[in-house]
Design a protein around this motif. Structure first.
Motif, PDB file in Angstrom:
ATOM      1  N   MET A 194       0.825  -1.203   0.000  1.00 28.89           N
ATOM      2  CA  MET A 194       0.000   0.000   0.000  1.00 28.89           C
ATOM      3  C   MET A 194       0.863   1.258   0.000  1.00 28.89           C
ATOM      4  O   MET A 194       0.592   2.217  -0.735  1.00 28.89           O
ATOM      5  CB  MET A 194      -0.907  -0.021   1.230  1.00 28.89           C
ATOM      6  CG  MET A 194      -1.630   1.275   1.447  1.00 28.89           C
ATOM      7  SD  MET A 194      -2.290   1.387   3.108  1.00 28.89           S
ATOM      8  CE  MET A 194      -0.857   1.869   4.035  1.00 28.89           C
ATOM      9  N   MET A 195       1.924   1.245   0.827  1.00 33.70           N
ATOM     10  CA  MET A 195       2.744   2.460   0.930  1.00 33.70           C
ATOM     11  C   MET A 195       3.520   2.741  -0.362  1.00 33.70           C
ATOM     12  O   MET A 195       3.726   3.898  -0.712  1.00 33.70           O
ATOM     13  CB  MET A 195       3.706   2.332   2.101  1.00 33.70           C
ATOM     14  CG  MET A 195       2.951   2.260   3.399  1.00 33.70           C
ATOM     15  SD  MET A 195       4.064   2.409   4.789  1.00 33.70           S
ATOM     16  CE  MET A 195       3.484   3.939   5.459  1.00 33.70           C
ATOM     17  N   HIS A 198       1.196   4.431  -2.554  1.00 31.79           N
ATOM     18  CA  HIS A 198       0.876   5.760  -2.028  1.00 31.79           C
ATOM     19  C   HIS A 198       2.040   6.728  -2.263  1.00 31.79           C
ATOM     20  O   HIS A 198       1.829   7.891  -2.591  1.00 31.79           O
ATOM     21  CB  HIS A 198       0.599   5.615  -0.538  1.00 31.79           C
ATOM     22  CG  HIS A 198      -0.027   6.824   0.086  1.00 31.79           C
ATOM     23  ND1 HIS A 198      -0.950   7.601  -0.555  1.00 31.79           N
ATOM     24  CD2 HIS A 198       0.148   7.380   1.308  1.00 31.79           C
ATOM     25  CE1 HIS A 198      -1.321   8.593   0.238  1.00 31.79           C
ATOM     26  NE2 HIS A 198      -0.661   8.473   1.372  1.00 31.79           N
ATOM     27  N   LEU A 208      -6.393   6.755  -7.286  1.00 33.65           N
ATOM     28  CA  LEU A 208      -6.247   6.615  -5.829  1.00 33.65           C
ATOM     29  C   LEU A 208      -6.616   7.913  -5.122  1.00 33.65           C
ATOM     30  O   LEU A 208      -7.201   7.898  -4.049  1.00 33.65           O
ATOM     31  CB  LEU A 208      -4.809   6.227  -5.471  1.00 33.65           C
ATOM     32  CG  LEU A 208      -4.439   4.758  -5.625  1.00 33.65           C
ATOM     33  CD1 LEU A 208      -2.963   4.553  -5.314  1.00 33.65           C
ATOM     34  CD2 LEU A 208      -5.279   3.889  -4.703  1.00 33.65           C
TER      35      LEU A 208
ATOM     36  N   TRP B 186      -8.422   3.849   2.701  1.00 34.17           N
ATOM     37  CA  TRP B 186      -7.704   2.586   2.536  1.00 34.17           C
ATOM     38  C   TRP B 186      -6.415   2.553   3.330  1.00 34.17           C
ATOM     39  O   TRP B 186      -5.956   1.508   3.757  1.00 34.17           O
ATOM     40  CB  TRP B 186      -7.465   2.266   1.064  1.00 34.17           C
ATOM     41  CG  TRP B 186      -7.075   3.399   0.159  1.00 34.17           C
ATOM     42  CD1 TRP B 186      -7.922   4.135  -0.627  1.00 34.17           C
ATOM     43  CD2 TRP B 186      -5.770   3.937  -0.066  1.00 34.17           C
ATOM     44  NE1 TRP B 186      -7.212   5.082  -1.327  1.00 34.17           N
ATOM     45  CE2 TRP B 186      -5.901   4.988  -1.012  1.00 34.17           C
ATOM     46  CE3 TRP B 186      -4.506   3.629   0.421  1.00 34.17           C
ATOM     47  CZ2 TRP B 186      -4.816   5.737  -1.465  1.00 34.17           C
ATOM     48  CZ3 TRP B 186      -3.418   4.376  -0.038  1.00 34.17           C
ATOM     49  CH2 TRP B 186      -3.581   5.408  -0.962  1.00 34.17           C
ATOM     50  N   TRP B 187      -5.828   3.705   3.550  1.00 30.89           N
ATOM     51  CA  TRP B 187      -4.606   3.782   4.382  1.00 30.89           C
ATOM     52  C   TRP B 187      -4.964   3.465   5.833  1.00 30.89           C
ATOM     53  O   TRP B 187      -4.281   2.694   6.508  1.00 30.89           O
ATOM     54  CB  TRP B 187      -4.029   5.195   4.258  1.00 30.89           C
ATOM     55  CG  TRP B 187      -2.656   5.367   4.812  1.00 30.89           C
ATOM     56  CD1 TRP B 187      -1.494   5.347   4.117  1.00 30.89           C
ATOM     57  CD2 TRP B 187      -2.303   5.578   6.188  1.00 30.89           C
ATOM     58  NE1 TRP B 187      -0.438   5.530   4.975  1.00 30.89           N
ATOM     59  CE2 TRP B 187      -0.893   5.675   6.244  1.00 30.89           C
ATOM     60  CE3 TRP B 187      -3.027   5.697   7.382  1.00 30.89           C
ATOM     61  CZ2 TRP B 187      -0.204   5.892   7.436  1.00 30.89           C
ATOM     62  CZ3 TRP B 187      -2.350   5.899   8.563  1.00 30.89           C
ATOM     63  CH2 TRP B 187      -0.944   5.993   8.586  1.00 30.89           C
ATOM     64  N   GLN B 190      -5.850  -0.368   6.289  1.00 31.07           N
ATOM     65  CA  GLN B 190      -4.680  -1.248   6.290  1.00 31.07           C
ATOM     66  C   GLN B 190      -3.849  -1.071   7.563  1.00 31.07           C
ATOM     67  O   GLN B 190      -3.375  -2.036   8.154  1.00 31.07           O
ATOM     68  CB  GLN B 190      -3.833  -0.998   5.038  1.00 31.07           C
ATOM     69  CG  GLN B 190      -2.566  -1.851   4.951  1.00 31.07           C
ATOM     70  CD  GLN B 190      -2.862  -3.341   4.993  1.00 31.07           C
ATOM     71  OE1 GLN B 190      -3.759  -3.829   4.308  1.00 31.07           O
ATOM     72  NE2 GLN B 190      -2.135  -4.066   5.838  1.00 31.07           N
TER      73      GLN B 190
END
Lengths: 330, 281
Positions: A194-195, A198, A208, B186-187, B190
């Motif tokens: 995820m990071m 991002h 996103l 979503w951050w 998670q």
């Protein structure tokens, strides 16, 4: 004599003096590079550690001599985090410096080249592209039909790049020192996937970003709960947005979409209907007192807003329902 | 006038106050309103309370600047205390737990606790909605979770995952401090999944046995010791007999546990360290 522990020393992949052997080891992790040594240099002094997890691989590399390394396209995604020394990277046509504040992000199908000094060491994270696009599909809730492409000309936002570096080095450090349960490793890998999405600018960033400004139903519910719980106080949109954990602009838009009115208008409605209830109650509060109790500083504004909302003056509501229901009058 | 020293999570302020009543009210807004017990030094109070709410999880920072003794009512949340400085004592369900950096305690959602904190005490508090933890537990184990989660107040943080959680929180605090909220949904989702996984695996509770069905496979300490010895003597050959002697187990059993936990033998490990590839000596 004990050498000081380097990251991932429990996972040695190569200790190579021979350049060809070093290239073979790198090929097993990412892609087989072509290297250029300085004239007169024949050997390297490479330490390569590597720990393969389910979705990502964690690595550490020290090359030991000045060199140039050119990598061909790979099907993997690579993220490097220099920890010592200096270098320079060329990705596509953009050139950047490598130092402990800045590494490279390489999306699949991209070749790149680096020039490194003898002091240079880095940690790296190699991401399985299928896992990464799987995560992207889950986050955007859209099928991913175009391959993911990082934009090498776009510097990552400092905050998210620094978070990605800290998280990556932390996982490498944790794995270096202890054996962790598989499910813990799985969850941390999901966080890193995820990071990476991002922190890097890429062809799905826009999508996103749209999801970032999207407001979930639970957040709207929480905003409305906050407004209802603070009905007798003037409310600022920022406070409501804060309570719901969303951007105020996004909340404003979401409430408007759902209710057809803004957060402030919604709050005023809550206060007006509370006033209307009080007016119907056979209690002895005056209309001005009710207005004040419901957060309207000026009784005249209250009367005007009230008439607009209910089609009658506060005194009419009181006269019809309030007095009529008063048991004392019967 | 000097600006006050920056504290963790300063971008999520709840209160900064020298007034005990203001502090109690502030606790009431984000947690539960405590009663003050005798022995507190409220004249010297200089308290900071910061609180970042994700979704089902809050991360708070608190310092008092003077000795305080509180009785907290039940808060409805599972609270993990992570001391950063100073020491304190928690009394919960008749158990007294002394806390200081490197140790911790957890307070359950359905009972209150008494807290006694030294003037220099500072801590992070990670608070979970019990329902979210139960849901995560069900997802991790595949089991139906009937009986509520029972955990703490005393904790062992010897487990590698517990240590990982303790070391991870300062990194999360940094991330929360640097980034520009609000975080994408979503951050948040998670990050909460990660925190709950670390918490449920890190500390013992009434469902721990379900999580341990997965082979924990912590590489036996003999393997670690053998690796250290091989690395320290990488310049020369190390015999299996030497390894057996320094680890105190038989050469055969060491060979087997090495192969099982690392996927290669001690001599392959030594060869990799020497950079000689495939050496069968």
């Amino acid at each position: 004599m004990t050498t000081p522990t380097r990251p991932l020393d429990r996972f040695p992949l190569a200790r190579a003096q021979d350049a060809e052997e070093m290239c073979a080891a790198l090929a097993g992790v990412y892609a087989k590079p072509e290297i250029h040594l300085r004239r007169g240099t024949r050997t390297v002094d490479t330490v390569l550690n590597y720990c393969q997890l389910k979705h990502i691989g964690l690595g550490y590399t020290k090359y030991g001599v000045d060199m140039g390394v050119a990598y061909p396209e790979s099907s993997l995604t690579l993220q490097t985090f220099p920890i010592r020394g200096r270098g320079q990277a060329r990705v596509g046509r953009s050139v950047s410096t490598l130092n402990p504040a800045r590494g490279v992000s390489i999306s699949p199908g991209t070749n790149f080249a680096v020039k490194l000094d003898a002091e240079y060491e880095h940690c790296l994270v190699v991401l399985n592209t299928k896992s990464l696009t799987g995560k992207l599909a889950a986050l955007t809730e859209k099928p991913i039909d175009q391959p993911l492409r990082f934009d090498p000309t776009h510097d990552p936002a400092p905050a998210s790049a620094s978070a990605l570096r800290q998280h990556s080095l932390f996982l490498i450090d944790s794995v270096s020192n202890a054996t962790l349960p598989d499910l813990v490793l799985e969850e941390f890998q999901q966080t890193l996937l995820m990071m990476v999405l991002h922190a890097n600018r890429h062809n799905y960033s826009q999508l996103l970003e749209e999801r970032r400004l999207a407001v979930a139903p639970w957040q709207i519910r929480r905003a409305e709960e906050f407004i209802a719980a603070n009905w007798n106080q003037p409310i600022r949109v920022e406070e409501v947005a804060d309570a719901a954990g969303v951007h105020d602009l996004a909340l404003f838009r979401a409430l408007k979409q759902r209710r057809g009115k803004s957060a402030t208008a919604f709050a005023k409605d809550v206060r007006l209907s509370r006033a209307s209830e009080l007016l119907r109650h056979p209690e002895t509060l005056t209309i001005a007192e009710i207005a004040a109790a419901c957060g309207f500083a000026d009784p005249a504004t209250f009367a005007a807003d009230y008439a607009k909302a209910f089609g009658e003056a506060p005194s009419q509501t009181r006269g019809r329902d309030g007095a009529g229901n008063d048991p004392a009058k019967h | 006038v000097n600006a006050p020293a920056p504290k963790p999570l300063d971008n999520y302020p709840v209160i900064r106050s020298r007034n005990i009543e203001e502090l109690r009210d502030a606790f009431g807004r984000v947690y539960a309103k405590p009663d003050l017990l005798p022995g507190s030094d409220v004249a010297m109070l200089d308290a900071t309370l910061n609180n970042c709410r994700l979704r089902h999880i809050h991360l708070a920072y608190v310092s008092y600047g003077s000795r305080v003794r509180f009785t907290f009512p039940a808060s409805g949340m599972v609270s993990q205390l992570v001391p950063l400085r100073g020491s304190g004592e928690i009394v919960c369900r008749g158990t007294t737990v002394t806390i200081a950096p490197g140790t911790g305690a957890v307070t359950p959602p359905d009972v209150g606790n008494q807290a006694d904190y030294a003037a220099d005490f500072e801590q992070l508090v990670l608070r979970f909605e019990p329902g979210a933890l139960t849901e995560k537990l069900a997802a991790l184990t595949g089991a139906t979770i009937g009986e509520p989660l029972r955990i703490g107040p005393r904790q062992e943080i010897r487990h590698a995952t517990a240590q990982m959680l303790q070391q991870y929180l300062p990194i999360l605090v940094d991330t929360l401090g640097l980034a520009d909220p609000p975080f994408p949904e979503w951050w948040v989702v998670q990050t909460e999944q990660l925190l709950m996984t670390l918490f449920l695996f890190g500390y013992r509770h009434n469902y721990s046995h379900l999580l341990e069905l997965e082979p924990p496979d912590t590489a036996p300490s003999q393997v670690r010791r053998a690796e250290d010895y091989i690395a320290a003597n990488a310049h020369r050959g190390v015999t299996m007999e030497e390894l057996a002697r320094i680890t105190g187990v038989s050469a055969f059993s060491l060979f087997r546990s090495f192969k099982k936990s690392r996927g290669y033998s001690p001599s392959e490990f030594a060869a990799k360290l020497r950079g000689t590839g495939n050496d069968h000596s």
